[in-house]
Write a protein that holds these residues in place. Structure first.
Motif, PDB file in Angstrom:
ATOM      1  N   ASN A   1      33.739  41.472  45.035  1.00 33.97           N
ATOM      2  CA  ASN A   1      33.742  42.634  45.943  1.00 33.97           C
ATOM      3  C   ASN A   1      35.056  42.766  46.711  1.00 33.97           C
ATOM      4  O   ASN A   1      35.439  43.852  47.122  1.00 33.97           O
ATOM      5  N   ASN A   2      35.730  41.607  46.921  1.00 33.72           N
ATOM      6  CA  ASN A   2      37.002  41.683  47.659  1.00 33.72           C
ATOM      7  C   ASN A   2      38.194  41.862  46.712  1.00 33.72           C
ATOM      8  O   ASN A   2      39.342  41.686  47.111  1.00 33.72           O
ATOM      9  N   LEU A   3      37.911  42.183  45.460  1.00 33.19           N
ATOM     10  CA  LEU A   3      38.900  42.509  44.412  1.00 33.19           C
ATOM     11  C   LEU A   3      39.603  41.289  43.806  1.00 33.19           C
ATOM     12  O   LEU A   3      40.510  41.439  42.987  1.00 33.19           O
ATOM     13  N   THR A   4      39.191  40.073  44.214  1.00 32.42           N
ATOM     14  CA  THR A   4      39.766  38.879  43.589  1.00 32.42           C
ATOM     15  C   THR A   4      39.037  38.599  42.272  1.00 32.42           C
ATOM     16  O   THR A   4      37.940  39.110  42.019  1.00 32.42           O
ATOM     17  N   VAL A   5      39.694  37.775  41.443  1.00 33.29           N
ATOM     18  CA  VAL A   5      39.133  37.431  40.131  1.00 33.29           C
ATOM     19  C   VAL A   5      38.235  36.199  40.281  1.00 33.29           C
ATOM     20  O   VAL A   5      38.676  35.193  40.858  1.00 33.29           O
ATOM     21  N   PRO A   6      36.987  36.266  39.784  1.00 32.71           N
ATOM     22  CA  PRO A   6      36.121  35.081  39.887  1.00 32.71           C
ATOM     23  C   PRO A   6      36.823  33.854  39.277  1.00 32.71           C
ATOM     24  O   PRO A   6      37.323  33.918  38.155  1.00 32.71           O
ATOM     25  N   GLY A   7      36.907  32.795  40.057  1.00 36.64           N
ATOM     26  CA  GLY A   7      37.554  31.566  39.565  1.00 36.64           C
ATOM     27  C   GLY A   7      39.060  31.542  39.786  1.00 36.64           C
ATOM     28  O   GLY A   7      39.700  30.506  39.624  1.00 36.64           O
ATOM     29  N   ASN A   8      39.658  32.672  40.104  1.00 38.61           N
ATOM     30  CA  ASN A   8      41.102  32.738  40.398  1.00 38.61           C
ATOM     31  C   ASN A   8      41.311  33.615  41.627  1.00 38.61           C
ATOM     32  O   ASN A   8      41.814  34.736  41.545  1.00 38.61           O
ATOM     33  N   GLU A   9      40.902  33.067  42.780  1.00 40.33           N
ATOM     34  CA  GLU A   9      40.903  33.918  43.986  1.00 40.33           C
ATOM     35  C   GLU A   9      42.308  34.231  44.500  1.00 40.33           C
ATOM     36  O   GLU A   9      42.473  34.985  45.452  1.00 40.33           O
ATOM     37  N   GLU A  10      43.348  33.678  43.847  1.00 36.79           N
ATOM     38  CA  GLU A  10      44.727  34.031  44.229  1.00 36.79           C
ATOM     39  C   GLU A  10      45.195  35.278  43.455  1.00 36.79           C
ATOM     40  O   GLU A  10      46.308  35.750  43.647  1.00 36.79           O
ATOM     41  N   ILE A  11      44.312  35.787  42.565  1.00 38.43           N
ATOM     42  CA  ILE A  11      44.669  36.987  41.793  1.00 38.43           C
ATOM     43  C   ILE A  11      43.728  38.128  42.163  1.00 38.43           C
ATOM     44  O   ILE A  11      42.500  37.960  42.183  1.00 38.43           O
ATOM     45  N   LEU A  12      44.293  39.301  42.438  1.00 44.94           N
ATOM     46  CA  LEU A  12      43.491  40.509  42.675  1.00 44.94           C
ATOM     47  C   LEU A  12      43.786  41.487  41.541  1.00 44.94           C
ATOM     48  O   LEU A  12      44.921  41.551  41.042  1.00 44.94           O
ATOM     49  N   ILE A  13      42.770  42.239  41.128  1.00 45.90           N
ATOM     50  CA  ILE A  13      42.982  43.260  40.097  1.00 45.90           C
ATOM     51  C   ILE A  13      42.436  44.585  40.622  1.00 45.90           C
ATOM     52  O   ILE A  13      41.318  44.643  41.156  1.00 45.90           O
TER      53      ILE A  13
END
Ligand code: FAD
Length: 403
Positions: free
Chosen positions: A283-295
């Motif tokens: 929901n916060n636009l981060t990638v599950p398992g890679n919270e340093e990446i937003l898509i």
């Protein structure tokens, strides 16, 4: 200690808006933007350049007009792959660049659903280069007709009666009187066919608006083949299912495929878990398992809680996501963990039918005809203003509001 590095991939609606807003945050962070071209293009106007009703120069502006060189670095290069374990991005020319936080906003590519021949023989409305090819192709075919007199050279097939296909048909039919005059072609020899596999045109609009849109285009000579899936594209035309048992063929000089998009192929090449190139983000636009990446934008997938179906990829969503991505990237750069969630606020959708006509729903109200077309221009100008700024809007905006 080196500064936190935020890398943004893609300078479209999502990526460039995020960079612009991050620059105002005055972060103690290094901002890097990567885009394959040194210009931003208005993706939502590409159909106009494809039909030849708008000069491609009018829908681009230099990325450097938005990049503040004191705060950000722009790299003109093509993204090849994202290496999540190493926290690097491989670029075609510059090689690897590292990141602490990454925003992916690389937009979409045409979805051909594995239909044979489309990749080879159909043109797509996806980039400045691709739309220049469409305009040139139609003009070449019309010019050839004078010497070869083969009527199929004057047949244009548009695959897809969704937003992009219908908007393109609106522009193309607006341009047709000028085209037939230039090439001295009897108008009745030109066939413009729209093929749609689904049983409905523009399923997001209600039946009255769709009927209006279809009748406007039919009056301008468009033939609709609805519920007739394309089975194959060839060098000579298209084969389609006329009914459950019968396949028919139409010969055509130009085939344009506008029947759907998938997320950028970089997503799948980089091993992200994705469906049609779109990653279901948190929901916060981060990638599950890679919270340093937003898509964000067309590479992301968000479920509409009202109907449990994915939101369609639109510029409106990409730009709203950019607002949330800005807040969250700023928080991450400052070491804060209370990221905010994205919530979509539907403001309306307007589908153009050419210069002075459109259909749409704005703030819950159905609009059609000239008022809808004015609204469409206001929406287009607003995107220029929000990302490019006042000067860009003054230079590139659409201000011809009279009929
Ligand atoms: P984009 O705005 O497309 O930007 C992606 C950027 O990434 C581009 O600058 C591209 O050059 C760059 N890029 C791509 N690959 C690479 C790579 N490998 N390396 C480096 N850079 C790369 N939406 C609406 O809301 N309303 C409309 O009326 C509407 N009309 C449309 C009409 C048409 C003809 C089309 C094609 C689309 C329309 N859309 C509309 C959809 C809308 O354009 C997209 O949803 C929107 O552009 C997505 O924004 P984005 O930021 O994800 O990608």
């Amino acid at each position: 200690m080196s500064k936190t590095k935020i890398v943004i991939l893609g300078a479209g609606y999502g990526g460039l808006k995020t960079l612009k807003k991050l620059q105002h945050e005055n972060l103690d962070a290094e901002l890097v933007l990567v885009n394959k071209n040194d210009y931003h293009h208005e993706t939502t106007w590409l159909h106009e350049a494809a039909a030849g009703t708008l000069d491609p120069e009018k829908l681009i502006y230099p990325i450097e007009k938005v990049v503040d060189s004191k705060k950000s670095t722009f790299i003109q290069d093509t993204v090849v792959k994202i290496n999540r374990d190493e926290k690097t991005v491989t670029l075609q020319n510059e090689g690897e660049i590292s990141y602490d936080y990454l925003l992916i906003a690389l937009g979409s590519e045409a979805e051909t659903f594995g239909i044979p021949g489309l990749k080879e023989y159909a043109l797509t409305i996806t980039s400045i280069d691709s739309v220049k090819k469409i305009r040139a192709r139609i003009e070449e075919q019309f010019a050839k007709w004078k010497t070869e007199q083969k009527d199929e050279l004057l047949t244009i097939i548009v695959g897809g009666a969704g937003f992009t296909g219908i908007e393109f048909l609106g522009e193309l039919t607006n341009r047709m009187p000028e085209l037939v005059k230039t090439y001295d072609i009897p108008r009745e020899k030109v066939r413009i066919i729209c093929m749609e596999a689904a049983p409905k045109v523009l399923p997001q609009f209600d039946a009255k608006l769709v009927d209006y849109g279809v009748s406007v285009l039919e009056d301008r000579g468009v033939e609709f083949f609805v519920g007739k899936p394309v089975k194959e594209a060839t060098a000579d035309g298209v084969k389609f299912a006329d009914n459950e048992t019968e396949t028919k063929e139409i010969k055509a000089g130009t085939i344009i495929w506008a029947a759907g998009v998938r997320g950028n192929s970089v997503i799948e090449e980089s091993g992200f878990e994705a469906g049609r190139g779109r990653v279901k983000v948190n929901n916060n636009l981060t990638v599950p398992g890679n919270e340093e990446i937003l898509i964000i934008g067309d590479c992301s997938l968000i479920i509409n809680p009202e109907n449990e179906r994915p939101y369609p990829p639109t510029a409106q969503i990409a730009m709203q996501q950019a607002d949330v991505a800005t807040v969250n990237l700023a928080k991450l750069a400052k070491g804060e963990t209370d990221l905010i969630n994205f919530e979509y606020h539907e403001k309306g959708t307007v589908c153009s039918l050419g210069d002075n006509d459109a259909i749409g729903v704005v703030f819950g109200k159905n609009l059609k005809g000239y008022p809808a077309s004015v609204m469409k221009k206001v929406i287009d100008d607003r995107a220029l203003l929000q990302i490019g700024g006042l000067n860009i809007m003054a230079k590139k905006g659409k201000f011809k509001f009279y009929k």
